[in-house]
Every structure is written in C-alpha cells, then in structure tokens.
Write an enzyme that holds these catalytic residues in place. Structure first.
Site, PDB file in Angstrom:
ATOM      1  N   LYS A  27     -14.875  15.912  -4.423  1.00 48.00           N
ATOM      2  CA  LYS A  27     -15.117  15.104  -5.708  1.00 48.00           C
ATOM      3  C   LYS A  27     -16.362  15.331  -5.678  1.00 48.00           C
ATOM      4  O   LYS A  27     -17.058  14.991  -6.877  1.00 48.00           O
ATOM      5  CB  LYS A  27     -13.844  14.362  -5.516  1.00 48.00           C
ATOM      6  CG  LYS A  27     -13.006  14.796  -5.544  1.00 48.00           C
ATOM      7  CD  LYS A  27     -11.766  13.245  -4.845  1.00 48.00           C
ATOM      8  CE  LYS A  27     -10.205  13.827  -4.329  1.00 48.00           C
ATOM      9  NZ  LYS A  27      -9.727  12.528  -3.393  1.00 48.00           N
ATOM     10  N   LYS A  37     -15.208   6.905  10.199  1.00 43.87           N
ATOM     11  CA  LYS A  37     -15.848   6.658   9.217  1.00 43.87           C
ATOM     12  C   LYS A  37     -17.368   6.363   9.247  1.00 43.87           C
ATOM     13  O   LYS A  37     -18.213   6.894   8.052  1.00 43.87           O
ATOM     14  CB  LYS A  37     -15.500   6.784   8.675  1.00 43.87           C
ATOM     15  CG  LYS A  37     -13.680   7.780   8.329  1.00 43.87           C
ATOM     16  CD  LYS A  37     -13.249   7.117   6.798  1.00 43.87           C
ATOM     17  CE  LYS A  37     -11.694   7.304   6.655  1.00 43.87           C
ATOM     18  NZ  LYS A  37     -11.950   9.163   6.278  1.00 43.87           N
ATOM     19  N   LYS A  73     -14.266   4.909   0.856  1.00 49.44           N
ATOM     20  CA  LYS A  73     -13.012   5.936   1.797  1.00 49.44           C
ATOM     21  C   LYS A  73     -12.886   4.574   2.303  1.00 49.44           C
ATOM     22  O   LYS A  73     -12.999   3.492   2.271  1.00 49.44           O
ATOM     23  CB  LYS A  73     -13.276   6.557   2.589  1.00 49.44           C
ATOM     24  CG  LYS A  73     -14.382   6.347   3.474  1.00 49.44           C
ATOM     25  CD  LYS A  73     -15.190   7.854   4.192  1.00 49.44           C
ATOM     26  CE  LYS A  73     -16.198   8.658   3.575  1.00 49.44           C
ATOM     27  NZ  LYS A  73     -15.879   9.969   3.447  1.00 49.44           N
ATOM     28  N   ARG A  74     -11.477   4.846   2.770  1.00 46.85           N
ATOM     29  CA  ARG A  74     -10.949   3.691   4.209  1.00 46.85           C
ATOM     30  C   ARG A  74     -11.659   3.394   5.366  1.00 46.85           C
ATOM     31  O   ARG A  74     -12.702   3.939   5.189  1.00 46.85           O
ATOM     32  CB  ARG A  74      -9.915   4.336   5.215  1.00 46.85           C
ATOM     33  CG  ARG A  74      -7.931   4.589   4.119  1.00 46.85           C
ATOM     34  CD  ARG A  74      -7.679   3.366   3.618  1.00 46.85           C
ATOM     35  NE  ARG A  74      -7.381   2.644   4.707  1.00 46.85           N
ATOM     36  CZ  ARG A  74      -5.378   2.226   4.603  1.00 46.85           C
ATOM     37  NH1 ARG A  74      -4.826   2.896   4.511  1.00 46.85           N
ATOM     38  NH2 ARG A  74      -5.581   2.329   6.126  1.00 46.85           N
ATOM     39  N   HIS A 126      -3.681  17.150  10.081  1.00 43.84           N
ATOM     40  CA  HIS A 126      -3.906  16.430   9.386  1.00 43.84           C
ATOM     41  C   HIS A 126      -5.406  15.625  10.390  1.00 43.84           C
ATOM     42  O   HIS A 126      -6.209  14.688  10.072  1.00 43.84           O
ATOM     43  CB  HIS A 126      -4.109  15.606   8.459  1.00 43.84           C
ATOM     44  CG  HIS A 126      -3.298  16.888   7.109  1.00 43.84           C
ATOM     45  ND1 HIS A 126      -4.055  16.789   6.137  1.00 43.84           N
ATOM     46  CD2 HIS A 126      -1.668  16.882   6.878  1.00 43.84           C
ATOM     47  CE1 HIS A 126      -2.985  17.253   4.912  1.00 43.84           C
ATOM     48  NE2 HIS A 126      -2.058  17.915   6.491  1.00 43.84           N
ATOM     49  N   THR A 148     -12.315  14.659   1.436  1.00 44.50           N
ATOM     50  CA  THR A 148     -12.256  15.237  -0.184  1.00 44.50           C
ATOM     51  C   THR A 148     -12.407  14.962  -0.886  1.00 44.50           C
ATOM     52  O   THR A 148     -13.032  15.781  -1.801  1.00 44.50           O
ATOM     53  CB  THR A 148     -10.587  15.527  -0.233  1.00 44.50           C
ATOM     54  OG1 THR A 148      -9.639  14.147   0.712  1.00 44.50           O
ATOM     55  CG2 THR A 148      -9.611  16.027   0.774  1.00 44.50           C
TER      56      THR A 148
HETATM   57  C1  NBG Z   1      -6.436  13.113   6.540  1.00 47.10           C
HETATM   58  C2  NBG Z   1      -8.142  13.697   7.481  1.00 47.10           C
HETATM   59  C3  NBG Z   1      -9.150  13.662   5.654  1.00 47.10           C
HETATM   60  C4  NBG Z   1      -8.479  15.194   5.565  1.00 47.10           C
HETATM   61  C5  NBG Z   1      -7.396  14.629   5.183  1.00 47.10           C
HETATM   62  C6  NBG Z   1      -6.391  15.489   4.171  1.00 47.10           C
HETATM   63  C7  NBG Z   1      -4.309  11.679   8.208  1.00 47.10           C
HETATM   64  C8  NBG Z   1      -4.002  11.770   9.283  1.00 47.10           C
HETATM   65  N1  NBG Z   1      -5.384  12.577   7.171  1.00 47.10           N
HETATM   66  O1  NBG Z   1     -10.475  14.053   6.706  1.00 47.10           O
HETATM   67  O2  NBG Z   1      -8.437  11.999   8.118  1.00 47.10           O
HETATM   68  O3  NBG Z   1      -8.836  15.003   4.508  1.00 47.10           O
HETATM   69  O4  NBG Z   1      -6.081  14.079   5.997  1.00 47.10           O
HETATM   70  O5  NBG Z   1      -6.538  16.303   4.923  1.00 47.10           O
HETATM   71  O6  NBG Z   1      -4.724  11.016   7.684  1.00 47.10           O
END
Ligand code: NBG
Length: 933
Positions: A772, A666, A660-661, A468, A768
């Site tokens: 949405k 980001k 988002k975080r 991920h 994601t």
């Molecule tokens: C996160 C990514 C996102 C991705 C999500 C789900 C982690 C390690 N990765 O871009 O930063 O959408 O995983 O796949 O949290």
C-alpha cells in the site's frame, strides 16, 4: 434387576434423543417462521410418548423409537420445503413488499430502487431519512444522512445481489468459498458510492443540505472484525472477487465485539471493548430462513445398519443456532454483488426453557449466555495461539454452519456428490477453519452415506489451504482431550485420516520412524496435540504461501516433508491489495493526477496499466505535481495528528512511518533505537546539516503480550521527551497515533515518505502495508523479508533502501551462537542508545522501567535487532540524504508507484481462481430478475 437397569438406561437415552430432536425441529420451524398443523399434532403425540417413558409406565422402547423415526422423517421433510422456496428465489413480489408499494408493478420497483440515476438516488436518500430514520429532513444530522445514504446504497446492492445469485444458480457455476475467521472490512459507504459511480451525486446532495460528505462518511463505525494483515487480506480479496465478476462468497463469524479500541494513557496501551454494533449496522441483513443448527460435545453411537455397515451417530451435547448475516460486496464498475455471510451464535430456546420450567432460573440464563458467547468477541491475538476452548468452538461453529450451507446449496441442483468438487472450491484462510476437512468428511460419511474413499477424494479436491505464518507460536495445535470433549466424532475421523496418511508415508519411506513421527497429524508429548496445519495440508489439493520467499521457506522448512511427498500441491500466491480502497478512495489527489496522464483504465480496469506511469519519471511538471500531492496529504495528516493528540509534525519533514501490529519480530524496537540515536546525534551536534524528520507510529499489541506493550510505552516515552525538547523542535517530532485500524491506515499511508518494513528476515510471511505504501508513492526502507523482496525487484533496487541480514544469514547466525554484545561493542550509536534508555533518560530517572527490554537486547535478542542496527542506521541516513533532493525523491516515488502496480489483489485473486479454484468470471444478468408473471 440388571436387565431392568440396562433397559431403563437405554430408554433414558432414547428419550434424550427424542427431546433433542424435537427441540431442533421446533427451533427450525421457529426460525424459519413456518407454521405446520402436522407438526402441532406430532408434537402433542411426542409429549405423550415422552411423558409415558418418563413416568416409567412403558415397558418397551418401541414407541419411543417409533417416535424418533417419525421425527427424523419430519425433520428431513422440512429441508426440501426450504429448498423449494429457495429455488423459487425471493420473488419480485417480496421486493415490492419490502418497499411497501405492492400495487406497483414489481419490476419497476426493483429497477427504481436499483437505479444509479442521481436524481432517483437523492430522492431515495430523503425518503429513507424520513421513513426509515423517522426524521424531518430539516432536522437531519450527519448520522441520519449517513443512514439515509447507507440504506439507499444498500437498496442498489440488494437488487444486483439478487440478480447475481440468480445468475450463479441458473447457470450452476462453480463457486469459490473463502473461509476466514477474520474479515477486516473497514468502512463501506464511501467505497460503495465510488464503486457504483454515485460519489459525486452524494457529494453535491450533501452540500445542498449544508453538510460535508466527509463528515457524513466519518459517522460510520469502523468494523474491525480482524487483527491485521490476514483479516484485511480477506477483505481485499472479497473486493477483487466481485470486481473480477468471479462467483464467490466469504464465510466467517459475526463477532459482537471486534478488535478492541486502543487508548493511550500515560504512554501505555489501555484496551476498551469495541461495540461496533451499538448504533446498528445498515450493511447487513439477518437471514432467518438459512439458520443452521450445530452440535457441540456429546458422544458418538456406533452401530451396524441393516446392510451390515458401521454407522456413526453423534448425539447429545448441546445444539447452537447459527444465524447468518449477509453483507453485500459490490464490484467496481460491475453488476456483480457477492455475499459475505457471517454467522452469529444464538441459543436454542429449549435449553433455557427447560431449566426455566424446572425452576432453575440461573442455569436457564447461563446456558444461553454461554452459547451466545461463541460469537461474542474476536480473539485479539495476532500470531499466537492461545489454545482456548472457546476459540475452538468459534472455529467449529462457523465452519459447520458454512459447510452445511454449501451442501444445502449444492443439493438444490444435484442428487449425488460426484460433482461436488466441480461446483465447490473452499479456501482455508490459515488454519483457523482447518477443522472443515473433518467436518466435510463427517457430513459426507455420516449424513450423506458416502463411502470413505469417495468422501476423501471429494474432500481433497475441494479444499485449498493458505499458510500465513512460519512463527511456531502461531501454528495452531489443539490438545486431543479438549478436542474429544467438544468434537468426539471429528476426533475419530482425524484418527482415521491420520492412520491412512501414515500408511502412505510408510509405503513411500519404509522404516523411517522419525519421519512418521515428524509428519503425524498428532504430536506426541506430555500433552497430545492435533497439528492443524498438517490436517489442512493432508486434506487439501493445494497449499500456498503468500510471498515467494515465504513459500520457499514453507517448502524447505515448515512443511518440507510434505513438500517431498506432494511437490505438486505447493504453490505461491503473493498477496495483493485492492487499489479501490487503497488508492481511489484513500488518495483521491493521486488518483486524479495519474488519471490526468494515463486516463482512468488503470484504476477502473487493470492496475497493471499503472506501470506506464514510469514513462513520466522525467517529466518535470509531473514530478512537481507528485510532490505537491504528497505535501497536501501530509498537511491533512498533520492536522489529524494535531487534532487528535496535539503533536505538531513539521510540514517540511520527511514522514517516516511504521504502522502495524506490535510484535517483536516486526521490530518497532529497532525503529525506536534508531530514533534515539538520531536524537542523541542531533543534540550533540545541533549545527550539523540535518534533514527534518517526523516519525509516525501506530499499532496495537495483544493485551496479554507484555513485551510488545512495553515497546509501545517506550515509543510514547521517547516521543514525549523529544516533542517537548525545544532544542530539536521543528526538526524532529514523533507521533504515536492511537487506535490503529483500517480508517487510520487510509489517512496515514497516502502521507508517508518513507515506509519502514524492518522485520527480521524470514519472519514476515508477506506484509501488505508495504504494498500500500509503495502504491501511494512512499519509498521503503526494509529487509529482504516477505513481499519486500518482490517489491524491491519491481520498483528497482536503486529506489529501495535495503539493509540487514537476509533469511539465510539470520538462520546461520542463530545456529552459530549469536552474541548481541559483539554488535553493541561495534556500534557506538547503539551503545549510546541503550545507555540512554537504561539511564532513565526517557522515564524520569526510573531506571527499571525499560530494563527488561535492554537486558533482553544485551543477552538474548532473538530477533537480531542489534545485528541489524548499524546497517539500518546507515540506510536511514542515506534515505534522508536522498530526500533532501526533492526532485530525485519524486522521481523514485514514480518508480515505486509504477512497480507497485504488480501488487493488486485482482491479480492475486485471478491466480487463485485459475490455478487453485477452477472458477471463471461470469456476467451477471440483471434481466433474470424479471417477474415470470
Ligand atoms: C499474516 C502475516 C503477514 C501477511 C498476512 C496476510 C497472520 C497469521 N499472518 O505477513 O504475518 O501479510 O498474514 O497474508 O496473521
């Protein structure tokens, strides 16, 4: 003398083994609530043997060894008992007992409690309010009604869950197990009501009692057992698996405390613990009979068995009980109810008792606390690896419990392990559960006496690994020393796995020493470390990324050597989101409007049918309805913002959103700089035409991530200046909404006009929320990063505001000595924004407050914010210009909704099912629950 010493030492070791085994048998019996006379007798005998050995009144190890043998025998005999119990399943008699109406025929009770008839439903809610909440109906509060609803819904789920598990068991189907350290589920009640078709019944029931269903749904806590996208993805997958009637289960950790609650005080993030269990959790059931014992620490004894084979025994250390809590995951419009099994750590009582008896009260309590800390709290780090021992314990703890659980289930139907990979697929959600590769090897080799080659082939065929992230700081590595102290046997196994793997690399590329060092699971350096991503890659038959671009980068960069060796292992599975939570539940107005044109199959069956909505992009009535839906959602959000933080968002403004975080990659900072430059331009030229805008931000920063926290402070300080400046009032407003989570996302996303997906290209694996937003009709302003690339393709390039460097340009610029100053000099707007922040304009003249941010941008700017600034500003202006033509905007909205139909997690999950797991949908047979008598 020496011999005597050695003898004593061995004897002591034997006694220790005996004691540990005895404890674990007793705990097993205790937690499974089994009483055994045979055990009572044996235990008395064991005490005698133990005491004799301790008193040194024994001259031989034989009695102790014999006692160990009989203990092992007894322990083994316990398991089959459980197995037998389970194969009988929970009888309908149990169900009847649960409901307290034993005399009624069991089937009727089960069916009634499972009924989705509205009248039966409301009757049961009242029944629960009175009998479970012990509340007179006239006194019931929203919280009581919530509990009444939740328990009534759970009854319906339990019934279907039993039938689902029975169906899987009888047909012995292959199942997929999703291993994830995070499941960010959000609230359950509303969605369950919708999925079961009981929402309207609940609504009218609430009304007749003088309650608003919305208020009742709000009484539910918001379980935040995840950091962000990775945990939310796991929850979306669980929803899709059940909806697609796929035989699957999730395994994870039941943290006592989830993601911290964020407050904003004086513009800064303040963390408070999240006590999500404070009011209980009606959605889960503890399953005492399925508890597992897990060992940590200790040592490995190597010996030859009678056949001359080397055997390894992991001894001593401490044992921890894993107590599973099951929640029931219901599909939409199906009878399938899958299990999400989360493990809680419990101390084996013996440890404390032992110290307690010896009078060391403090130690007695400490041991217990220490053990139970394992599942105490979710690590709040997104994308960074802290390398803490407790984290490794958490990971191993849930993995070991889960593997044991799966092996136990498999053995109910099979005598050998030959068919294991035909019955079991395990997906590793990132590297957090990667230790499972070594754990399955340990179980197969040490416990089940399978030979290495067969065990390894089973392991490879069982596991799949999803990566991920490419960020180096997120790639888990464990120091060998730490590993050795907690998991000595696993370290041995990983050495052997690596040894064999290195031989293979050597055969393929003889003499390439660099390559050996690059690919080794062990990273050499001042601190030797285990690279978990490599262990996962070596031990899996499938390795996937989560968006096309991300998978390409995996193959060409992070895991390039592995891709050369095993190209067939690599595949892409672009993420998706569940339309049930993210449209049906969170955006009822849009659901209704679309269904008025397409019928309901797009939401009930297959989101791909939503693409047909594009045909309505020229239908004037539809376009104006789309605009009305958005406006109504924006009014709702504006109210929420005013109620929570007292900020007024002008209703005719374009809602520009980034939620988002907080992370430098980001680039919330890029949004902040553009905001400042817009504000400055508006002040300078108040009469120029200007499309009013409301900026909405939300997100948490890891508590230890100082720079990300400073970005939160900067945005809040900018907001407070802009919101209190009468010169821009009604035209520009900024809201930072605290405590971002699933519920807040559900309120914000339907109200967004423009979604900011502005990460540095090549850094966001997928994203994601971008999906949405598009699905809810927002347009995206974004870089060519993660799934943005595919979203743009699906919605049409003309309906997406693209800007900035692409991933290869970012790479090239990085290699070519990037100098942010060149970009600052070339953009007066950027220069002005930086100068304004530097001057103390947003910090009451305090110039140092944001100095570290500005200095970093001027001299380092690792995420190329300066390089992308001007392109971002221009794209934003363009978006605002398009927005001022509301009809044109609505038209583009329709294409976004249509294009986003490609991003249902149903589609993603069915690709996993057919291409990686080899599992197939199966209809649940409710009649299997019939009482055999
Ligand atoms: C996160 C990514 C996102 C991705 C999500 C789900 C982690 C390690 N990765 O871009 O930063 O959408 O995983 O796949 O949290």
């Amino acid at each position: 003398m020496l011999r005597e010493k050695a003898f004593r030492k061995n004897l002591d070791e034997d006694v220790k083994t005996l004691r540990i085994l005895r404890h674990s048998v007793r705990v097993t019996l205790e937690i499974s609530r089994v009483h055994s006379d045979e055990w009572d007798e044996l235990e008395t005998h064991l005490y005698a043997v133990e005491n004799a050995a301790r008193d040194r009144s024994t001259a031989s190890r034989a009695p102790v060894r014999a006692a160990i043998k009989s203990l092992e025998g007894f322990h083994a005999s316990l398991r089959p008992n459980w197995v037998q119990e389970e194969t009988r399943g929970i009888s309908l008699g149990d169900v009847a007992r649960l409901s307290g109406t034993r005399e009624r025929p069991a089937r009727v009770v089960a069916v009634q409690r499972g009924s989705i008839d509205a009248a039966a439903f409301t009757r049961d809610v009242l029944d629960h309010v009175v009998h479970t909440c012990a509340r007179e109906v006239r006194d019931a509060t929203a919280a009581d009604l919530y509990l009444g609803f939740a328990l009534t819904v759970r009854d319906r789920l339990v019934h279907r869950w039993l039938a689902t598990q029975r169906t899987y068991f009888e047909l012995d189907v292959k199942r997929a197990y999703y291993f994830s350290s995070e499941f960010l589920t959000g609230r359950s009640l509303g969605l369950c009501l919708l999925n079961l078709g009981l929402y309207e019944a609940a609504q009218s029931f609430a009304l007749t009692r003088g309650f608003d269903l919305g208020a009742i749904l709000e009484s539910e806590g918001d379980p935040g057992l995840g950091n962000g996208g990775l945990g939310r993805l796991a929850a979306c997958f669980m929803d899709s698996l059940a909806t697609l009637e796929l035989p699957a289960a999730g395994y994870g950790i039941r943290y006592d405390f989830g993601m911290f609650e964020q407050r904003i005080e004086d513009g800064r993030q303040v963390e408070r613990h999240d006590n999500w269990l404070a009011h209980g959790n009606p959605w889960e059931l503890p399953r005492y009979q399925d508890a597992q014992l897990v060992r940590l620490g200790g040592r490995v004894e190597v010996r030859q068995d009678d056949d001359g084979r080397t055997r390894y025994q992991w001894l001593d250390g401490r044992t921890v009980i894993g107590l599973p809590y099951d929640s029931f995951i219901v599909g939409h419009g199906t009878d399938t109810v899958n299990t999400l099994r989360l493990w809680a750590a419990r101390a084996t009582r013996d440890f404390d008792l032992q110290f307690f008896n010896e009078g060391d009260f403090r130690r007695a309590v400490e041991e217990k606390i220490d053990t139970e800390n394992i599942s105490k709290v979710l690590y709040p780090n997104d994308q960074s690896d802290e390398g803490k021992a407790l984290r490794l314990k958490q990971q191993y703890f849930f993995v070991a419990c889960s593997i044991a659980d799966i092996v136990r289930r498999y053995k109910q139907k099979h005598r050998t392990f030959d068919e294991f990979p035909d019955k079991v697929a395990i997906q590793l959600n990132d590297t957090h559960p990667a230790i499972a590769v070594a754990e399955l090897m340990r179980v197969l080799i040490d416990q089940e006496e399978v030979g290495w080659d067969v065990a390894w082939s089973i392991t490879e065929r069982t596991f799949g690994y999803t990566n991920h992230t490419l960020l180096p700081e997120a790639l888990e590595r464990w120091p060998v020393r730490l590993f050795e102290s907690l998991l000595p046997r696993h370290l041995m196994l990983i050495y052997e796995i690596n040894h064999r793997f290195m031989r293979r690399v050597h055969t393929r590329w003889p003499g390439e020493m660099d390559r050996l060092a690059r690919m080794s699971i062990f990273e050499e350096g001042p601190v030797r470390q285990i690279r978990m991503a490599y262990l996962a890659t070596v031990g899996s038959h499938s390795v996937n990324g989560v968006a096309e671009l991300h998978t390409e980068l995996l193959k060409n960069q992070l895991l390039a050597d592995f891709h050369q060796l095993w190209p067939e292992r690599f595949n892409n599975k672009t993420n998706g989101v569940t339309p049930r939570r993210w449209v049906l539940y969170s955006n009822p107005r849009l659901t209704k409007l679309i269904s008025s044109r397409l019928g309901t199959e797009w939401i009930d069956k297959d989101l791909r049918r939503l693409r047909a909505i594009a045909a309505h992009a020229a239908d004037e009535a539809f376009l104006s309805d789309i605009a009305l839906v958005k406006q109504a959602n924006k009014t709702d959000l504006a109210k929420l913002v005013r109620d929570r933080i007292g900020i007024v968002l002008p209703p005719e403004a374009m809602f520009v959103v980034q939620i988002k975080r907080f992370h430098e990659y980001k680039r919330q900072l890029l949004a902040a700089l553009e905001l400042v430059s817009t504000y400055a331009a508006l002040k300078r030229d108040p009469n120029a035409p200007f499309q009013p805008r409301a900026y909405v931000f939300a997100g948490k920063a890891a508590p230890g991530y100082a720079m990300a926290k400073l970005h939160i402070k900067l945005i809040n300080d900018i907001a407070s200046v802009i919101n209190s400046d009468p010169a821009v009032s009604g035209r520009l407003a900024v809201a930072f909404i605290p405590n971002y989570g699933v519920s807040l996302a559900q309120s914000i996303i339907p109200a967004a006009d423009l979604s900011m997906q502005i990460s540095t290209a090549g850094k966001e694996a997928s994203g994601t929320s971008n999906m949405k937003f598009a699905l809810n009709g927002a347009l995206t302003i974004g870089t060519l990063d993660g799934a943005n690339v595919e979203i743009r393709r699906e919605v049409g390039a003309e309906n997406f505001f693209l800007f900035g460097l692409d991933a290869s340009e970012v790479g090239a610029l990085q290699r070519a000595d990037y100098r942010p100053k060149d970009y600052i000099d070339a953009s007066p707007a950027l220069g002005e924004s930086l100068a304004l922040i530097e001057s103390g304009f947003f910090s009451y003249g305090e110039r140092d407050r944001f100095r570290s941010i500005v200095d970093d941008l001027r001299h380092r700017d690792a995420f190329m914010t300066c390089a992308d600034f001007e392109a971002f500003r221009v794209a934003k202006r363009q978006a605002a210009a398009v927005y001022s033509d509301q009809r044109d905007w609505a038209r583009r909205t329709v294409f976004n909704i249509a294009g986003a139909s490609r991003f249902s997690s149903d589609q993603t999950v069915s690709q996993y099912a057919s291409e990686i797991w080899g599992i197939e949908p199966i209809k649940v047979d409710l009649t299997l629950l019939d009482d055999p008598e």
